[in-house]
Design a protein around this motif. Structure first.
Motif, PDB file in Angstrom:
ATOM      1  N   THR A  41      46.877   4.259  32.465  1.00  0.00           N
ATOM      2  CA  THR A  41      47.023   5.718  32.403  1.00  0.00           C
ATOM      3  C   THR A  41      48.459   6.067  32.045  1.00  0.00           C
ATOM      4  O   THR A  41      49.404   5.592  32.677  1.00  0.00           O
ATOM      5  CB  THR A  41      46.671   6.368  33.758  1.00  0.00           C
ATOM      6  OG1 THR A  41      45.311   6.073  34.073  1.00  0.00           O
ATOM      7  CG2 THR A  41      46.858   7.876  33.693  1.00  0.00           C
ATOM      8  N   LEU A  42      48.609   6.891  31.005  1.00  0.00           N
ATOM      9  CA  LEU A  42      49.917   7.407  30.611  1.00  0.00           C
ATOM     10  C   LEU A  42      49.958   8.897  30.944  1.00  0.00           C
ATOM     11  O   LEU A  42      49.247   9.694  30.338  1.00  0.00           O
ATOM     12  CB  LEU A  42      50.163   7.195  29.118  1.00  0.00           C
ATOM     13  CG  LEU A  42      51.482   7.756  28.566  1.00  0.00           C
ATOM     14  CD1 LEU A  42      52.677   7.084  29.235  1.00  0.00           C
ATOM     15  CD2 LEU A  42      51.549   7.588  27.048  1.00  0.00           C
ATOM     16  N   ILE A  43      50.780   9.257  31.915  1.00  0.00           N
ATOM     17  CA  ILE A  43      50.903  10.643  32.331  1.00  0.00           C
ATOM     18  C   ILE A  43      51.914  11.357  31.446  1.00  0.00           C
ATOM     19  O   ILE A  43      53.068  10.934  31.312  1.00  0.00           O
ATOM     20  CB  ILE A  43      51.350  10.751  33.809  1.00  0.00           C
ATOM     21  CG1 ILE A  43      50.314  10.092  34.729  1.00  0.00           C
ATOM     22  CG2 ILE A  43      51.582  12.211  34.206  1.00  0.00           C
ATOM     23  CD1 ILE A  43      48.960  10.754  34.742  1.00  0.00           C
ATOM     24  N   VAL A  44      51.475  12.443  30.830  1.00  0.00           N
ATOM     25  CA  VAL A  44      52.364  13.357  30.107  1.00  0.00           C
ATOM     26  C   VAL A  44      52.457  14.613  30.966  1.00  0.00           C
ATOM     27  O   VAL A  44      51.457  15.321  31.129  1.00  0.00           O
ATOM     28  CB  VAL A  44      51.827  13.685  28.706  1.00  0.00           C
ATOM     29  CG1 VAL A  44      52.678  14.758  28.037  1.00  0.00           C
ATOM     30  CG2 VAL A  44      51.792  12.424  27.838  1.00  0.00           C
ATOM     31  N   PRO A  45      53.624  14.922  31.542  1.00  0.00           N
ATOM     32  CA  PRO A  45      53.706  16.014  32.510  1.00  0.00           C
ATOM     33  C   PRO A  45      53.851  17.393  31.887  1.00  0.00           C
ATOM     34  O   PRO A  45      54.397  18.304  32.512  1.00  0.00           O
ATOM     35  CB  PRO A  45      54.949  15.630  33.323  1.00  0.00           C
ATOM     36  CG  PRO A  45      55.818  14.915  32.363  1.00  0.00           C
ATOM     37  CD  PRO A  45      54.883  14.167  31.439  1.00  0.00           C
ATOM     38  N   THR A  97      49.998   2.640  35.689  1.00  0.00           N
ATOM     39  CA  THR A  97      50.277   4.069  35.651  1.00  0.00           C
ATOM     40  C   THR A  97      51.698   4.255  35.153  1.00  0.00           C
ATOM     41  O   THR A  97      52.657   3.794  35.792  1.00  0.00           O
ATOM     42  CB  THR A  97      50.136   4.722  37.035  1.00  0.00           C
ATOM     43  OG1 THR A  97      48.835   4.453  37.555  1.00  0.00           O
ATOM     44  CG2 THR A  97      50.329   6.234  36.943  1.00  0.00           C
ATOM     45  N   LEU A  98      51.843   4.889  34.001  1.00  0.00           N
ATOM     46  CA  LEU A  98      53.139   5.081  33.366  1.00  0.00           C
ATOM     47  C   LEU A  98      53.387   6.570  33.145  1.00  0.00           C
ATOM     48  O   LEU A  98      52.457   7.373  33.119  1.00  0.00           O
ATOM     49  CB  LEU A  98      53.196   4.332  32.034  1.00  0.00           C
ATOM     50  CG  LEU A  98      52.950   2.818  32.102  1.00  0.00           C
ATOM     51  CD1 LEU A  98      52.846   2.234  30.694  1.00  0.00           C
ATOM     52  CD2 LEU A  98      54.052   2.125  32.896  1.00  0.00           C
ATOM     53  N   LEU A  99      54.648   6.916  32.960  1.00  0.00           N
ATOM     54  CA  LEU A  99      55.062   8.299  32.761  1.00  0.00           C
ATOM     55  C   LEU A  99      55.844   8.408  31.461  1.00  0.00           C
ATOM     56  O   LEU A  99      56.747   7.609  31.206  1.00  0.00           O
ATOM     57  CB  LEU A  99      55.948   8.750  33.928  1.00  0.00           C
ATOM     58  CG  LEU A  99      56.637  10.121  33.802  1.00  0.00           C
ATOM     59  CD1 LEU A  99      55.609  11.244  33.895  1.00  0.00           C
ATOM     60  CD2 LEU A  99      57.708  10.278  34.888  1.00  0.00           C
ATOM     61  N   LEU A 100      55.498   9.398  30.644  1.00  0.00           N
ATOM     62  CA  LEU A 100      56.301   9.728  29.467  1.00  0.00           C
ATOM     63  C   LEU A 100      57.002  11.047  29.753  1.00  0.00           C
ATOM     64  O   LEU A 100      56.357  12.093  29.854  1.00  0.00           O
ATOM     65  CB  LEU A 100      55.438   9.840  28.208  1.00  0.00           C
ATOM     66  CG  LEU A 100      56.179  10.279  26.942  1.00  0.00           C
ATOM     67  CD1 LEU A 100      57.347   9.342  26.631  1.00  0.00           C
ATOM     68  CD2 LEU A 100      55.230  10.357  25.753  1.00  0.00           C
ATOM     69  N   SER A 101      58.308  11.004  29.912  1.00  0.00           N
ATOM     70  CA  SER A 101      59.051  12.204  30.274  1.00  0.00           C
ATOM     71  C   SER A 101      60.167  12.455  29.278  1.00  0.00           C
ATOM     72  O   SER A 101      60.509  11.600  28.456  1.00  0.00           O
ATOM     73  CB  SER A 101      59.624  12.068  31.691  1.00  0.00           C
ATOM     74  OG  SER A 101      60.219  13.288  32.111  1.00  0.00           O
ATOM     75  N   VAL A 102      60.741  13.652  29.369  1.00  0.00           N
ATOM     76  CA  VAL A 102      61.930  14.002  28.604  1.00  0.00           C
ATOM     77  C   VAL A 102      63.093  14.109  29.579  1.00  0.00           C
ATOM     78  O   VAL A 102      62.955  13.843  30.772  1.00  0.00           O
ATOM     79  CB  VAL A 102      61.709  15.309  27.818  1.00  0.00           C
ATOM     80  CG1 VAL A 102      60.650  15.111  26.753  1.00  0.00           C
ATOM     81  CG2 VAL A 102      61.317  16.454  28.750  1.00  0.00           C
ATOM     82  N   ALA A 103      64.243  14.518  29.068  1.00  0.00           N
ATOM     83  CA  ALA A 103      65.456  14.524  29.885  1.00  0.00           C
ATOM     84  C   ALA A 103      65.374  15.459  31.083  1.00  0.00           C
ATOM     85  O   ALA A 103      66.196  15.359  32.005  1.00  0.00           O
ATOM     86  CB  ALA A 103      66.660  14.888  29.025  1.00  0.00           C
ATOM     87  N   SER A 104      64.399  16.341  31.127  1.00  0.00           N
ATOM     88  CA  SER A 104      64.242  17.232  32.284  1.00  0.00           C
ATOM     89  C   SER A 104      64.117  16.468  33.591  1.00  0.00           C
ATOM     90  O   SER A 104      64.488  16.975  34.646  1.00  0.00           O
ATOM     91  CB  SER A 104      63.001  18.116  32.106  1.00  0.00           C
ATOM     92  OG  SER A 104      63.214  19.069  31.097  1.00  0.00           O
ATOM     93  N   ILE A 105      63.592  15.259  33.533  1.00  0.00           N
ATOM     94  CA  ILE A 105      63.427  14.488  34.770  1.00  0.00           C
ATOM     95  C   ILE A 105      64.783  14.210  35.417  1.00  0.00           C
ATOM     96  O   ILE A 105      64.881  14.057  36.643  1.00  0.00           O
ATOM     97  CB  ILE A 105      62.653  13.182  34.485  1.00  0.00           C
ATOM     98  CG1 ILE A 105      62.138  12.553  35.787  1.00  0.00           C
ATOM     99  CG2 ILE A 105      63.489  12.199  33.703  1.00  0.00           C
ATOM    100  CD1 ILE A 105      61.237  11.362  35.567  1.00  0.00           C
ATOM    101  N   ALA A 106      65.861  14.159  34.606  1.00  0.00           N
ATOM    102  CA  ALA A 106      67.208  13.951  35.129  1.00  0.00           C
ATOM    103  C   ALA A 106      67.904  15.255  35.481  1.00  0.00           C
ATOM    104  O   ALA A 106      68.982  15.234  36.077  1.00  0.00           O
ATOM    105  CB  ALA A 106      68.043  13.181  34.107  1.00  0.00           C
ATOM    106  N   ILE A 107      67.310  16.376  35.117  1.00  0.00           N
ATOM    107  CA  ILE A 107      67.896  17.702  35.365  1.00  0.00           C
ATOM    108  C   ILE A 107      67.265  18.364  36.577  1.00  0.00           C
ATOM    109  O   ILE A 107      67.933  19.059  37.349  1.00  0.00           O
ATOM    110  CB  ILE A 107      67.720  18.590  34.117  1.00  0.00           C
ATOM    111  CG1 ILE A 107      68.415  17.958  32.908  1.00  0.00           C
ATOM    112  CG2 ILE A 107      68.237  20.000  34.357  1.00  0.00           C
ATOM    113  CD1 ILE A 107      68.106  18.646  31.593  1.00  0.00           C
TER     114      ILE A 107
END
Length: 329
Positions: A41-45, A97-107
């Motif tokens: 599963t690839l989670i796109v938030p 279970t994987l996550l595809l995130s952008v830089a918001s995860i660090a903000i």
């Protein structure tokens, strides 16, 4: 927040171009080091139809070919990516279970202090999949054709103009521009890029920052205009649009990435194996071509390098957000 779901035409466009790629170059590769025996599963938030979703579906298809198992993309949108991220943070660290995130995860730790996880330890950075080019787009109803003209109009009418964002990383571009150029405009948050771009085309909001990936379907027929490119060089998809620095505006270059993460404490061997498979995907000419079509450059950093980048971003965004006085909003 947003009222409208993404249009079916937009989702169809992004899905169609994603799955139109030939698979031969990857199918012919040697056996992958990571061999799951059940679907991954690839989670796109974020919502379907945007840039993160398009990149996620591209890599999901190609990794599924390597692993001979489905890689299922799940869009778990909401709370600036926190809902989907929290789901991954609680998952078993086994690579399924994987996550595809952008830089918001660090903000988000600085903009949303009551997170359901500790960002610094809840995720295992694996690699960057791609590096997006960020652009400032505007409603065709505003007169400005470039960034200085827009800023000049905003200075003359403080608080009249609005800018939209879907997550904290795109919000920060607007906040940085306001600080750099000393003017006021009002932030309007949305759940997904498709929704705010629909409002942008209608003139309900005036401008916003987006990856070229998300903006591309809306740049046809003058439905949106692009004021500037937040990059060191012009986008090959928008060769006539000058960068911010070419327009005399400094410190606006993109620091964004599409990053692949697992839950915290993933075994290093699993992390390295998934990274190697991502590198194999990125070695395919059709994947590079597709990323370029979406307005992104290939990623593929080694896990240690990407983890270093991630931790540096966590620290640097904290300083920036404090300076902009956005803490806790």
């Amino acid at each position: 927040m947003v009222r409208k779901p993404p249009t079916s035409a937009t989702v169809t466009f992004l899905t169609a171009v994603t799955f139109a790629l030939p698979a031969s170059s990857i199918a012919a590769a040697p056996a992958a080091a990571f061999q799951p025996n059940k679907p991954v599963t690839l989670i796109v938030p974020y919502g379907a139809g945007g840039g993160t979703d398009a990149v996620g579906r591209l890599f999901a298809q190609k990794l599924a070919e390597l692993w001979n198992q489905p890689v299922v993309v799940e869009n778990r949108a909401g709370a600036n990516g926190v809902i989907g991220s929290a789901f991954v943070a609680k998952a078993a660290p086994d690579g399924y279970t994987l996550l595809l995130s952008v830089a918001s995860i660090a903000i988000n730790p600085y903009m949303m202090p009551k997170l359901p996880y500790d960002t610094a330890t809840a995720f295992t950075p694996i690699t960057s999949l791609a590096l997006p080019v960020v652009v400032m787009v505007a409603s065709p109803k505003i007169e400005a054709k470039d960034v200085p003209t827009f800023v000049g109009a905003a200075r003359q009418q403080p608080g009249k103009f609005t800018f939209a964002s879907t997550e904290t990383s795109t919000q920060l571009y607007g906040e940085r521009l306001k600080e750099e150029q000393h003017f006021a405009m009002v932030h309007v948050p949305y759940k997904g890029s498709t929704q705010w771009m629909t409002d942008l085309m209608a003139g309900n909001v005036d401008t916003g920052f987006s990856s070229v990936t998300s903006a591309l379907p809306f740049l046809k027929d003058g439905k949106l205009k692009v004021l500037g490119v937040a990059s060191a060089r012009r986008s090959r998809l928008l060769p006539d649009v000058p960068t911010f620095s070419e327009q005399g505006i400094a410190d606006m270059e993109s620091r964004s990435w599409y990053g692949l993460f697992g839950p915290g404490n993933m075994p290093p061997a699993t992390v390295q194996a998934i990274h190697q498979d991502v590198k194999r995907v990125l070695a395919s000419a059709d994947v590079i071509e597709k990323l370029q079509f979406l307005g992104a450059e290939p990623g593929g950093e080694a896990p240690a390098q990407f983890a270093k980048r991630f931790q540096a971003d966590l620290a640097e965004y904290g300083v920036l957000i404090k300076r902009l006085n956005l803490t806790g909003q």
